[in-house]
Design a protein around this motif. Structure first.
Motif, PDB file in Angstrom:
ATOM      1  N   ASP A   6       0.742  -1.205  -0.215  1.00 35.24           N
ATOM      2  CA  ASP A   6       0.002   0.025   0.057  1.00 35.24           C
ATOM      3  C   ASP A   6       0.869   1.224   0.003  1.00 35.24           C
ATOM      4  O   ASP A   6       0.281   2.190  -0.872  1.00 35.24           O
ATOM      5  CB  ASP A   6      -0.947   0.279   1.269  1.00 35.24           C
ATOM      6  CG  ASP A   6      -2.231  -0.963   1.148  1.00 35.24           C
ATOM      7  OD1 ASP A   6      -2.450  -1.291  -0.117  1.00 35.24           O
ATOM      8  OD2 ASP A   6      -2.818  -1.181   2.033  1.00 35.24           O
ATOM      9  N   PHE A   9       2.160   1.903  -3.582  1.00 38.37           N
ATOM     10  CA  PHE A   9       1.185   2.578  -4.416  1.00 38.37           C
ATOM     11  C   PHE A   9       0.942   3.840  -4.038  1.00 38.37           C
ATOM     12  O   PHE A   9       0.818   4.672  -4.958  1.00 38.37           O
ATOM     13  CB  PHE A   9      -0.034   1.547  -3.956  1.00 38.37           C
ATOM     14  CG  PHE A   9      -1.374   2.179  -4.873  1.00 38.37           C
ATOM     15  CD1 PHE A   9      -1.412   1.740  -6.356  1.00 38.37           C
ATOM     16  CD2 PHE A   9      -2.223   3.260  -4.520  1.00 38.37           C
ATOM     17  CE1 PHE A   9      -2.177   2.265  -7.010  1.00 38.37           C
ATOM     18  CE2 PHE A   9      -3.359   3.345  -5.164  1.00 38.37           C
ATOM     19  CZ  PHE A   9      -3.259   3.173  -6.455  1.00 38.37           C
ATOM     20  N   CYS A  13       1.707   7.003  -6.800  1.00 41.07           N
ATOM     21  CA  CYS A  13       0.793   7.952  -7.092  1.00 41.07           C
ATOM     22  C   CYS A  13       1.268   9.315  -7.033  1.00 41.07           C
ATOM     23  O   CYS A  13       1.098  10.116  -7.750  1.00 41.07           O
ATOM     24  CB  CYS A  13      -0.533   7.794  -6.210  1.00 41.07           C
ATOM     25  SG  CYS A  13      -1.675   6.430  -6.285  1.00 41.07           S
ATOM     26  N   LEU A  82      -5.452   1.562   2.654  1.00 39.03           N
ATOM     27  CA  LEU A  82      -4.745   2.592   2.041  1.00 39.03           C
ATOM     28  C   LEU A  82      -4.527   3.866   2.282  1.00 39.03           C
ATOM     29  O   LEU A  82      -3.871   4.497   1.988  1.00 39.03           O
ATOM     30  CB  LEU A  82      -5.448   2.488   0.578  1.00 39.03           C
ATOM     31  CG  LEU A  82      -4.604   3.025  -0.605  1.00 39.03           C
ATOM     32  CD1 LEU A  82      -3.111   2.325  -0.969  1.00 39.03           C
ATOM     33  CD2 LEU A  82      -5.462   2.842  -2.138  1.00 39.03           C
ATOM     34  N   ASP A 158     -11.655  -1.672   2.260  1.00 37.47           N
ATOM     35  CA  ASP A 158     -11.716  -0.478   1.707  1.00 37.47           C
ATOM     36  C   ASP A 158     -13.311   0.204   1.707  1.00 37.47           C
ATOM     37  O   ASP A 158     -14.026  -0.858   1.998  1.00 37.47           O
ATOM     38  CB  ASP A 158     -11.265  -0.541   0.383  1.00 37.47           C
ATOM     39  CG  ASP A 158     -10.800   0.873  -0.281  1.00 37.47           C
ATOM     40  OD1 ASP A 158     -10.962   2.129   0.188  1.00 37.47           O
ATOM     41  OD2 ASP A 158     -10.032   1.106  -1.322  1.00 37.47           O
ATOM     42  N   SER A 194     -14.143   2.406  -4.388  1.00 31.40           N
ATOM     43  CA  SER A 194     -13.210   2.409  -3.262  1.00 31.40           C
ATOM     44  C   SER A 194     -12.039   3.459  -3.194  1.00 31.40           C
ATOM     45  O   SER A 194     -12.116   4.212  -4.284  1.00 31.40           O
ATOM     46  CB  SER A 194     -12.219   0.997  -3.616  1.00 31.40           C
ATOM     47  OG  SER A 194     -11.691   1.274  -4.762  1.00 31.40           O
ATOM     48  N   ARG A 196      -8.947   3.118  -3.421  1.00 31.74           N
ATOM     49  CA  ARG A 196      -7.875   2.677  -4.357  1.00 31.74           C
ATOM     50  C   ARG A 196      -8.325   3.122  -5.825  1.00 31.74           C
ATOM     51  O   ARG A 196      -7.400   3.621  -6.648  1.00 31.74           O
ATOM     52  CB  ARG A 196      -7.868   1.132  -4.279  1.00 31.74           C
ATOM     53  CG  ARG A 196      -6.396   0.768  -5.376  1.00 31.74           C
ATOM     54  CD  ARG A 196      -6.355  -0.897  -5.247  1.00 31.74           C
ATOM     55  NE  ARG A 196      -5.928  -1.104  -3.779  1.00 31.74           N
ATOM     56  CZ  ARG A 196      -4.782  -0.773  -3.138  1.00 31.74           C
ATOM     57  NH1 ARG A 196      -3.684  -0.498  -3.834  1.00 31.74           N
ATOM     58  NH2 ARG A 196      -4.539  -1.087  -1.934  1.00 31.74           N
ATOM     59  N   THR A 200      -6.407   5.844  -8.022  1.00 30.49           N
ATOM     60  CA  THR A 200      -5.844   5.670  -9.396  1.00 30.49           C
ATOM     61  C   THR A 200      -6.226   6.404 -10.350  1.00 30.49           C
ATOM     62  O   THR A 200      -5.641   7.019 -11.321  1.00 30.49           O
ATOM     63  CB  THR A 200      -6.495   4.141  -9.749  1.00 30.49           C
ATOM     64  OG1 THR A 200      -5.892   3.034  -8.703  1.00 30.49           O
ATOM     65  CG2 THR A 200      -6.098   3.722 -11.127  1.00 30.49           C
TER      66      THR A 200
END
Length: 205
Positions: A6, A9, A13, A82, A158, A194, A196, A200
């Motif tokens: 996480d 990620f 980002c 996350l 999430d 979510s 995530r 994204t």
């Protein structure tokens, strides 16, 4: 997903978004008063210009899981893993994130006071906590709170992301209405399935 995955990620980002051409400058006013916004001394990355602006840099976060757990004491559920990674991976500023058609204001995480924004948002819209919504960001520039809907949880912990128009919250709901999930839910506008997907779409597209 585990904690390290996480965090990687979140790093991806942030690095992807801030490396885009229109984000290269990364300049904000230098912080004068600890209670003001701006760039803390540890995040300064160069000389202050004649207008009082200075380039800033991201730093590794020193926020601990214990500090996150303390924040969660007043929430209807745990924060999604996350988002916990977002809070504990990097100190970062200027989180007015525009990636058309999306425009959100995520909490800044300044090195000298990383919980300032998230604490303000939780307090400003604290009545939403009663029915299972956790406000964590703003839609557009002050259009209303973006929330985790803890009643719509995914298999990995999430939550669905929703938002409320601030005009509805301020003018169409009385304080007593917030005890009714059905009443509050009637004003929900769904955004993403979510956090995530939210990250994204905003940072990696």
């Amino acid at each position: 997903m585990n904690v390290q995955t996480d965090k990687q990620f979140i790093e991806l980002c942030l690095d992807t978004y801030f490396s885009k051409r229109h984000r290269v400058q990364m300049k904000l006013p230098v912080k004068i008063d600890p209670q003001d916004g701006g760039v803390p001394a540890s995040m300064v990355n160069g000389e202050v210009d004649e207008e009082g602006y200075v380039a800033w840099k991201m730093l590794p976060s020193t926020v601990t899981e214990e500090e996150i757990t303390e924040i969660e004491q007043g929430l209807p559920a745990r924060l999604p893993p996350l988002f916990r990674a977002y809070l504990t991976t990097r100190f970062v500023l200027d989180m007015q994130i525009i990636n058309l058609p999306y425009f959100f204001m995520l909490p800044e995480l300044p090195a000298d006071n990383p919980f300032q924004d998230i604490a303000f948002t939780l307090q400003a819209w604290n009545l939403l906590l009663i029915t299972g919504y956790i406000p964590f960001a703003e839609y557009q520039d002050g259009w209303g709170p973006v929330c985790f809907d803890t009643k719509q949880q995914t298999v990995d912990g999430d939550y669905a992301i929703v938002w409320f128009d601030h005009e509805h919250l301020l003018h169409e709901l009385d304080e007593g209405d917030y005890v009714s999930r059905e009443k509050v839910e009637s004003y929900v506008q769904t955004l993403f399935p979510s956090f995530r997907v939210f990250m994204t779409e905003l940072f990696l597209r």
